[in-house]
Structure formats: structure tokens, C-alpha cells
Design an enzyme around this catalytic site. Structure first.
Site, PDB file in Angstrom:
ATOM      1  N   TYR A   3      -5.768   5.141  -7.202  1.00 17.76           N
ATOM      2  CA  TYR A   3      -6.006   4.995  -5.770  1.00 17.76           C
ATOM      3  C   TYR A   3      -7.446   4.516  -5.588  1.00 17.76           C
ATOM      4  CZ  TYR A   3      -6.692   6.283  -0.856  1.00 17.76           C
ATOM      5  OH  TYR A   3      -6.984   6.272   0.483  1.00 17.76           O
ATOM      6  N   TYR A  45       0.848  -1.191   0.000  1.00 21.31           N
ATOM      7  CA  TYR A  45       0.000   0.000   0.000  1.00 21.31           C
ATOM      8  C   TYR A  45       0.885   1.242   0.000  1.00 21.31           C
ATOM      9  CZ  TYR A  45      -4.433   2.415   1.044  1.00 21.31           C
ATOM     10  OH  TYR A  45      -5.562   3.182   0.993  1.00 21.31           O
TER      11      TYR A  45
END
Length: 384
Positions: free
Chosen positions: A338, A288
Site C-alpha cells: 500500500y 485502487y
């Protein structure tokens, strides 16, 4: 009891990734779920479970109604923004492994660029008891909070802005060859990173992930059933959640040590134990990457290098596609989009299928992590 090997991701689907989708978040969710079911060779009538984020605006019953899903025997939501990504799959796997549902779809869809933008000051959040200590001091955005963490990490271990920039450069390099990435054909250099404007020192523009519109969905079913479906399944070898001592969000300033992510250490221990592997067995890492400094700290918490040594670990090409630990072959959230980490799980599935644009040869185990700086989650996906 463990879910290891009992469930698999049998289908993946996504909308295009954009800055202006031109349609509702519900439509994005429905499109992504329908695409994931088609990928698996299933119909909406096969679905009896749905899992999403508490931050998602699309209720399970609304998604079911739009798609013609008839009955739900399991529905669940997970807290903490991006930290929920891998945990949605964990919830689905537990439901399948315990017989609570047979086919569970995990989804996330939003207009995070054209609609509600997470990176801005949220006045409604200022009344939260923890936020009330930090908002008056100017810590009112995720970037500002991570900047505080990054500054302390730099002070303790000698990391530099250039070290953070190397993460951005590798992600954008991989995105540049991914036709589905927003930054397709737009790589950057370290000089580009260093000349990008400050957002909150020491974070520059190119240290921060994108704001994206789009949706991603994943179909989870039993490993046995997945083997009979259209695609080669990605077996869930491990799934874990973690929250550390004195946890808060983004900058856990209640802690004495502000330079680690102990919640990711908790996740790591759970993953390695369940999967029966260690860091050296990971073929691809999908980490991430909403802010570059947290990628370095994840490498340390996950056991790929000692505390404070990530800057040295990444300096020699370890994160390249042919390196020791290929990172985010799809371009990550810095380069592709994202979507709160869900697109990273989809990339892990493609790597195991052997269908990724930037395919890493001989991929048997893929590690995926969810949002950092918050209570978080992770997965190890493997071959059948």
C-alpha cells in the site's frame, strides 16, 4: 486543450516494500526518486519539477536538496490521500505540456506501518466539521466508514462477503508470483478470506489493504523527449480528476444514494473522452483496492458492467491474467504493498514496457485509478 499524448512516464523507481523500513521517510523518498531517474537515464540536475501528496511529509525542497536537484520551476501537491495518486501524474503532465517544466518527478514515501498508521482513529480529525457528525457514532476509521457503504451496497444489489473475497483472492494470486510483493508466495483461498476475522462488519481482515513502508517515484517528461531516453515510454493518453455531488470522504452520507462512487464516474467520462477509447479497449486494469467492495463499484462506475452487476462480471474469471479484464497483475495494495496507489502506476508502466512479472500479452492500454471514497483521479497509459 488536452494533455493527451503530450507527456509520458519515462522512469519508475521504488524502494523495497516492508513493515519496518528502518530509515526515515525522506531517505525512502530520495531512494525512490534516484532509482526512477536512473531507470530513465537521467540525472538529478535534469529535474526541474516535483509533485507529491499533501499527506507526504517530505517537502519538495528537502527532496531536491538531498538529491542535488539544482532549481525547481514547478512544484505542486494534491489533496485527498490516495485520491491524489494519478493526479500527481496529471499535474506533472500539465506542467510539461505547458512548458512550465521539462522533467517532473512524482513521488510518495512513508512509513505507514512502522510510523504513522492511517487505519487508526485520528483524534485530531474529530474536530473537522464533517467528522464531528460521524466520529461520536463510531465511524472513526476508514474501515468503519467503508463498512457502512458496503452494507448498503449488499442490501441494494445482493452482493455478499464472498463477492468481496473474490477480489482479495485474485490480488493475492497475482502477488504470490511477484517477488517484490509483500505476499510473494502467499496466495489465499476464498475459504481463507471467509475465515479471516472481522474488522468492521461486513469487512474482514482480508478485505483491507496492507500497511506498508516504502516509496515510489515516477519521471514525467514530454513524449518526444521520452522516446530518446533509456526506457520505452508509457504515454499519458488521458488524465482526470473527479469529485461528485455532496462529496465527503469514504462514506459520503450527504448523498441520497450511498451505493455509488460518482466521483469515479466523473473521472471515467474524462478519461474515455481524452483517450478516445472505451472500457472494451482496456487491456489491463490497475484499480485502487484499499478495500475490496470499492473495486466492485469502480467496475460499475467505469463502465465495465451495469450498476449492481459487478459481482456477476467477476464471477467467471474475467479478472484473471487471461481474462476479459486482467486486474492488478502486481497484486495491488492488498497483495504487493500500500503505497497510496503509486505502485499501481509503476505496474502500468511495466505492463506497457513488456517487463512485468505477470505480463499480459498485447497490452496497448492500461487504466489506473486512484483512491476511492474520496475525490479521486485516474489515468489511461498507452504505447508510443
Amino acid at each position: 486543450m488536452s494533455v493527451s499524448g503530450k507527456a509520458a512516464i519515462a522512469g519508475i523507481g521504488a524502494t523495497e516494500f516492508s513493515k519496518e523500513s528502518g530509515r526515515s521517510e525522506l531517505q525512502l523518498a530520495a531512494e525512490a526518486v534516484r532509482a526512477a531517474l536512473a531507470d530513465a537515464g537521467l540525472e538529478p540536475s535534469d529535474v526541474d519539477g516535483l509533485v507529491t501528496f499533501t499527506m507526504d511529509t517530505n517537502t519538495e525542497i528537502a527532496v531536491a536538496r538531498e538529491l542535488g536537484i539544482e532549481e525547481l520551476t514547478f512544484f505542486s501537491r494534491v489533496h485527498y490521500g490516495g485520491g491524489a495518486a494519478c493526479a500527481t501524474v496529471q499535474q506533472a503532465a500539465m506542467a510539461v505540456a505547458t512548458g512550465m517544466a521539462e522533467v517532473v518527478v512524482c513521488y510518495r514515501a512513508f512509513n505507514e506501518r512502522s510510523g504513522h498508521r492511517f487505519g487508526q482513529v485520528q483524534m485530531a480529525a474529530a474536530g473537522n466539521v464533517d467528522n464531528s457528525w460521524s466520529y461520536p457514532m463510531g465511524l472513526g476509521t476508514p474501515a468503519a466508514m467503508v463498512a457502512m457503504f458496503a452494507r448498503r451496497y449488499m442490501h441494494e444489489y445482493g452482493a455478499t462477503s464472498e463477492d468481496f473475497g473474490r477480489i482479495a483472492v485474485i490480488d493475492r494470486k497475482h502477488a504470490a508470483t511477484n517477488p517484490n510483493a509483500w505476499f510473494h508466495e502467499r496466495p489465499i483461498t476464498l475459504d481463507d478470506h471467509q475465515s479471516s476475522r472481522w474488522i468492521a462488519e461486513p469487512l474482514r481482515l482480508l478485505d483491507c489493504c496492507q500497511e506498508s513502508d516504502g516509496g515510489v517515484a515516477l519521471v514525467v517528461t514530454s513524449a518526444e523527449r521520452a522516446r530518446s531516453l533509456r526506457q520505452s515510454p508509457a504515454v499519458i493518453r488521458a488524465a482526470a480528476q473527479g469529485s461528485g455531488t455532496d462529496q465527503y470522504t469514504m462514506t459520503s452520507y450527504y448523498r441520497d444514494d450511498l451505493t455509488g462512487l460518482p466521483e469515479m464516474g466523473t473521472v471515467a467520462r474524462g478519461l474515455w473522452q481524452q483517450a478516445g477509447i472505451g472500457p472494451s479497449d482496456v487491456d489491463v486494469a490497475v484499480l485502487y483496492d484499499h478495500f475490496t467492495p470499492f473495486v466492485l463499484v469502480q467496475l460499475e462506475e467505469l463502465g465495465f458492467c451495469p450498476r449492481g452487476e459487478a459481482r456477476h462480471f467477476i464471477a467467471g474469471g474475467a479478472l484473471e491474467l487471461d481474462g476479459e479484464l486482467p486486474l492488478n497483475p502486481h497484486g495491488g495494495q492488498l497483495g504487493e504493498a500500500y503505497i497510496h496507489g503509486m505502485n499501481g502506476i509503476a505496474e502500468a508502466v511495466r505492463q506497457l514496457r513488456g517487463t512485468a512479472v505477470n505480463q499480459v500479452a498485447g497490452t496497448d492500454h492500461v487504466l489506473v485509478t486512484a483512491g476511492t471514497g474520496v475525490p479521486t483521479s485516474g489515468l489511461v497509459l498507452g504505447q508510443v
